[in-house]
Design an enzyme around this catalytic site. Structure first.
Site, PDB file in Angstrom:
ATOM      1  N   CYS A 144       0.825  -1.207   0.000  1.00  0.00           N
ATOM      2  CA  CYS A 144       0.000   0.000   0.000  1.00  0.00           C
ATOM      3  C   CYS A 144       0.861   1.258   0.000  1.00  0.00           C
ATOM      4  CB  CYS A 144      -0.928   0.008   1.214  1.00  0.00           C
ATOM      5  SG  CYS A 144      -2.332  -1.118   1.090  1.00  0.00           S
ATOM      6  N   HIS A 166      -7.055   4.088   3.170  1.00  0.00           N
ATOM      7  CA  HIS A 166      -7.130   2.735   3.704  1.00  0.00           C
ATOM      8  C   HIS A 166      -8.549   2.454   4.190  1.00  0.00           C
ATOM      9  CE1 HIS A 166      -2.639   1.911   4.212  1.00  0.00           C
ATOM     10  NE2 HIS A 166      -3.145   0.793   3.700  1.00  0.00           N
TER      11      HIS A 166
END
Length: 215
Positions: A144, A166
């Site tokens: 990520c 997120h």
């Protein structure tokens, strides 16, 4: 037609779904205005090719705004990320079995990049409709963060605004493999991402209000 690129990740860590992609793909083709729509695409959860795949999508679609979305197990809200750091330090192997430790995302690149999205306005808009959201000060050190850093690096010299969000587990994920972990329903995640993207598109100057943390 102008475009907003949203990306989500394929499943990882032996899971069968990834809420980032499940939510993002529901928004593919969604109109944010008369002349702007969302394009949703999936990224691999692999250090070796996630960044290259992202760059291909940027070149192909030439979006006017880009937001990457990923799963953060243990979080309870939509976390609007503030900063990406130039480090890969994987706690677990990625989907290709690679586990880089203390390696740069971009050799010789800046230590960090900040989001260019109006992160505090996005948080306020989400909270206003009852969707939990917060500013996050860390995107981790897994794929990520690598994608977040790669995105900001690719667009650093452009006028295209970009950033990372997120999301938590889906309820069925938490029930199956992480009992007791926080989660949000898919419909809430998708609507939250739509509102976040719409707010980012319509907000040129971010709010000046607190979004920090004590520790």
């Amino acid at each position: 037609m102008r475009t907003v690129l949203l990306t989500g990740f394929e499943p990882f860590d032996q899971d069968t779904i990834n809420p980032s992609w499940e939510a993002v793909r529901l928004l593919d083709g969604t109109q944010l205005g008369d002349d702007v729509r969302i394009i949703a695409r999936q990224l691999p959860c692999a250090f070796a090719n996630a960044g290259a795949c992202l760059n291909e999508l940027l070149a192909e679609h030439r979006p006017q705004m880009a937001i990457a979305i990923g799963l953060a197990p243990g979080r309870s809200d939509l976390s609007i990320e503030r900063v990406a750091i130039n480090i890969n330090d994987a706690r677990i192997p990625d989907n290709l079995g690679h586990q880089p430790i203390d390696s740069p995302v971009v050799p010789g690149g800046p230590a960090a990049y900040f989001s260019t999205l109006p992160i505090k306005a996005m948080v306020r808009a989400l909270r206003a409709v009852g969707i939990p959201a917060s500013v996050s000060q860390t995107a981790g050190t897994f794929v990520c963060n690598q994608v977040f850093y790669s995105l900001q690096h690719a667009l650093a010299d452009s006028a295209v605004r970009s950033g990372f969000i997120h999301v938590p587990y889906l309820p069925e994920q938490a029930a199956r493999s992480a009992p007791g972990q926080p989660s949000l329903a898919l419909e809430i995640l998708a609507e939250g991402l739509r509102i976040a993207a719409l707010t980012a598109w319509n907000t040129q100057v971010d709010l000046a209000e607190t979004g920090g943390q004590v520790s």
